[in-house]
Design a protein around this motif. Structure first.
Motif, PDB file in Angstrom:
ATOM      1  N   VAL A  28       0.846  -1.197   0.000  1.00 53.78           N
ATOM      2  CA  VAL A  28       0.000   0.000   0.000  1.00 53.78           C
ATOM      3  C   VAL A  28       0.881   1.247   0.000  1.00 53.78           C
ATOM      4  N   LYS A  29       1.887   1.281   0.879  1.00 54.56           N
ATOM      5  CA  LYS A  29       2.771   2.432   1.003  1.00 54.56           C
ATOM      6  C   LYS A  29       3.475   2.744  -0.320  1.00 54.56           C
ATOM      7  N   LYS A  30       3.858   1.700  -1.056  1.00 55.06           N
ATOM      8  CA  LYS A  30       4.574   1.897  -2.323  1.00 55.06           C
ATOM      9  C   LYS A  30       3.639   2.114  -3.509  1.00 55.06           C
ATOM     10  N   GLY A  31       2.324   2.063  -3.264  1.00 56.33           N
ATOM     11  CA  GLY A  31       1.359   2.374  -4.307  1.00 56.33           C
ATOM     12  C   GLY A  31       0.957   1.220  -5.201  1.00 56.33           C
ATOM     13  N   TYR A  32       1.358   0.003  -4.869  1.00 58.70           N
ATOM     14  CA  TYR A  32       0.958  -1.163  -5.669  1.00 58.70           C
ATOM     15  C   TYR A  32      -0.509  -1.506  -5.430  1.00 58.70           C
ATOM     16  N   ILE A  33      -0.984  -1.187  -4.232  1.00 56.84           N
ATOM     17  CA  ILE A  33      -2.371  -1.443  -3.836  1.00 56.84           C
ATOM     18  C   ILE A  33      -2.924  -0.121  -3.291  1.00 56.84           C
ATOM     19  N   ASP A  34      -4.177   0.187  -3.643  1.00 57.60           N
ATOM     20  CA  ASP A  34      -4.803   1.403  -3.132  1.00 57.60           C
ATOM     21  C   ASP A  34      -4.925   1.350  -1.609  1.00 57.60           C
ATOM     22  N   ARG A  35      -4.915   2.531  -1.014  1.00 57.40           N
ATOM     23  CA  ARG A  35      -5.068   2.631   0.446  1.00 57.40           C
ATOM     24  C   ARG A  35      -6.434   2.103   0.867  1.00 57.40           C
ATOM     25  N   PRO A  36      -6.507   1.497   2.040  1.00 58.15           N
ATOM     26  CA  PRO A  36      -7.814   1.049   2.529  1.00 58.15           C
ATOM     27  C   PRO A  36      -8.727   2.253   2.766  1.00 58.15           C
ATOM     28  N   ILE A  37     -10.013   2.018   2.616  1.00 57.66           N
ATOM     29  CA  ILE A  37     -10.995   3.070   2.827  1.00 57.66           C
ATOM     30  C   ILE A  37     -11.601   2.857   4.212  1.00 57.66           C
ATOM     31  N   LYS A  38     -11.399   3.835   5.082  1.00 56.00           N
ATOM     32  CA  LYS A  38     -11.852   3.727   6.476  1.00 56.00           C
ATOM     33  C   LYS A  38     -11.361   2.429   7.106  1.00 56.00           C
ATOM     34  N   LYS A  39     -10.082   2.126   6.866  1.00 54.56           N
ATOM     35  CA  LYS A  39      -9.387   0.953   7.404  1.00 54.56           C
ATOM     36  C   LYS A  39      -9.921  -0.376   6.870  1.00 54.56           C
ATOM     37  N   GLN A  40     -10.686  -0.331   5.777  1.00 55.68           N
ATOM     38  CA  GLN A  40     -11.214  -1.559   5.188  1.00 55.68           C
ATOM     39  C   GLN A  40     -10.633  -1.770   3.795  1.00 55.68           C
ATOM     40  N   TYR A  41     -10.274  -3.022   3.524  1.00 52.16           N
ATOM     41  CA  TYR A  41      -9.800  -3.407   2.201  1.00 52.16           C
ATOM     42  C   TYR A  41     -10.979  -4.013   1.444  1.00 52.16           C
ATOM     43  N   TYR A  42     -11.051  -3.712   0.158  1.00 46.57           N
ATOM     44  CA  TYR A  42     -12.152  -4.192  -0.667  1.00 46.57           C
ATOM     45  C   TYR A  42     -11.648  -5.176  -1.716  1.00 46.57           C
ATOM     46  N   ALA A  43     -12.557  -5.703  -2.507  1.00 48.35           N
ATOM     47  CA  ALA A  43     -12.246  -6.776  -3.452  1.00 48.35           C
ATOM     48  C   ALA A  43     -11.063  -6.454  -4.364  1.00 48.35           C
ATOM     49  N   ASP A  44     -11.012  -5.247  -4.922  1.00 48.55           N
ATOM     50  CA  ASP A  44      -9.913  -4.887  -5.821  1.00 48.55           C
ATOM     51  C   ASP A  44      -8.561  -4.950  -5.104  1.00 48.55           C
ATOM     52  N   GLN A  45      -8.521  -4.410  -3.906  1.00 48.14           N
ATOM     53  CA  GLN A  45      -7.274  -4.395  -3.149  1.00 48.14           C
ATOM     54  C   GLN A  45      -6.848  -5.814  -2.771  1.00 48.14           C
ATOM     55  N   ILE A  46      -7.805  -6.634  -2.404  1.00 47.26           N
ATOM     56  CA  ILE A  46      -7.507  -8.021  -2.041  1.00 47.26           C
ATOM     57  C   ILE A  46      -7.042  -8.803  -3.271  1.00 47.26           C
ATOM     58  N   ALA A  47      -7.671  -8.555  -4.420  1.00 49.83           N
ATOM     59  CA  ALA A  47      -7.258  -9.225  -5.662  1.00 49.83           C
ATOM     60  C   ALA A  47      -5.820  -8.875  -5.995  1.00 49.83           C
ATOM     61  N   TYR A  48      -5.477  -7.596  -5.922  1.00 51.96           N
ATOM     62  CA  TYR A  48      -4.094  -7.192  -6.196  1.00 51.96           C
ATOM     63  C   TYR A  48      -3.132  -7.820  -5.193  1.00 51.96           C
ATOM     64  N   ALA A  49      -3.510  -7.866  -3.925  1.00 49.45           N
ATOM     65  CA  ALA A  49      -2.633  -8.455  -2.901  1.00 49.45           C
ATOM     66  C   ALA A  49      -2.398  -9.941  -3.174  1.00 49.45           C
ATOM     67  N   ILE A  50      -3.447 -10.664  -3.492  1.00 46.11           N
ATOM     68  CA  ILE A  50      -3.306 -12.094  -3.789  1.00 46.11           C
ATOM     69  C   ILE A  50      -2.403 -12.289  -5.003  1.00 46.11           C
ATOM     70  N   TYR A  51      -2.647 -11.499  -6.031  1.00 40.15           N
ATOM     71  CA  TYR A  51      -1.836 -11.591  -7.246  1.00 40.15           C
ATOM     72  C   TYR A  51      -0.358 -11.320  -6.940  1.00 40.15           C
ATOM     73  N   ILE A  52      -0.096 -10.250  -6.204  1.00 41.25           N
ATOM     74  CA  ILE A  52       1.289  -9.892  -5.874  1.00 41.25           C
ATOM     75  C   ILE A  52       1.967 -11.014  -5.103  1.00 41.25           C
ATOM     76  N   VAL A  53       1.307 -11.511  -4.078  1.00 41.31           N
ATOM     77  CA  VAL A  53       1.918 -12.525  -3.220  1.00 41.31           C
ATOM     78  C   VAL A  53       2.264 -13.787  -4.015  1.00 41.31           C
ATOM     79  N   ILE A  54       1.387 -14.171  -4.924  1.00 40.69           N
ATOM     80  CA  ILE A  54       1.647 -15.365  -5.733  1.00 40.69           C
ATOM     81  C   ILE A  54       2.773 -15.100  -6.730  1.00 40.69           C
ATOM     82  N   ILE A  55       2.658 -14.023  -7.478  1.00 43.67           N
ATOM     83  CA  ILE A  55       3.600 -13.738  -8.551  1.00 43.67           C
ATOM     84  C   ILE A  55       4.976 -13.337  -8.013  1.00 43.67           C
TER      85      ILE A  55
END
Length: 146
Positions: A28-55
Motif C-alpha cells: 500500500v505504502k509503495k502504491g501497488y495497492i490502493d489505500r484502505p478506505i476507512k481501514k477496510q480493504y475491498y475486493a480490488d485491493q484483495i485481488a491485487y494483494a493475492i496476485y502480488i503474493v503469488i507472482i
C-alpha cells in the motif's frame, strides 16, 4: 489489516504461500495497492494483494508493477483477475496430475496473455517443487525413523 491478511492467507493456504501485515502495508505504502478506505480493504485491493503474493514467487516488484500497467491498459481488473485465477488453477492441476499444460500451443494469443501465461507456468512449477520437497523430506524423515 489483520482480518484482510488472515483472509488472504486462508485463500492461499492450499498453495502454501502467505502474506504478513507488514508486506501488505508496504504494498500500500509503495502504491501497488490502493489505500484502505476507512481501514477496510475491498475486493480490488484483495485481488491485487493475492496476485502480488503469488507472482512475487518468480518476479521482482518492478516487473509486477510493469504487468499492472499492461493489465490496466488492456483488461479491467475483474477480467484480468478471473483469467489469472482460472489459468493458475488449470496449470496447477495439469502440473500436479502430470498432464500437458494448458495453452501449450500459444499461436495467436495476445502478447499480454503470453506474458501472464509464462508467469503462471513459472509460479506453478515453483509451487509444485515446493510441495515435492516438503513431501519428499517428510517421507524420507518418516522412513529413516523406522
Amino acid at each position: 489489516l489483520e482480518q484482510t491478511v488472515k483472509y488472504i492467507n486462508e485463500c492461499l493456504a492450499p498453495i502454501e504461500i502467505s502474506i504478513t501485515p507488514s508486506m501488505l502495508s508496504n504494498y500500500v505504502k509503495k502504491g501497488y495497492i490502493d489505500r484502505p478506505i476507512k481501514k477496510q480493504y475491498y475486493a480490488d485491493q484483495i485481488a491485487y494483494a493475492i496476485y502480488i503474493v503469488i507472482i512475487k514467487q518468480v518476479l521482482s516488484m518492478d516487473n509486477i508493477a510493469s504487468l499492472f500497467v499492461l493489465q490496466k491498459a488492456t483488461y479491467t481488473l475483474p477480467v484480468a483477475y478471473d483469467y489469472f485465477c482460472s489459468e493458475l488453477e488449470k496449470t496447477l492441476i495439469a502440473i500436479f496430475e502430470n498432464k500437458e499444460e494448458p495453452m501449450k500451443d500459444m499461436g495467436d494469443i495476445p502478447f499480454e496473455k503470453k506474458m501472464l501465461h509464462s508467469v503462471i507456468v513459472a509460479v506453478s512449477h515453483i509451487i509444485y517443487l515446493n510441495d515435492c520437497f516438503k513431501n519428499n523430506l517428510q517421507d524420507n524423515a518418516s522412513h529413516s525413523i523406522k
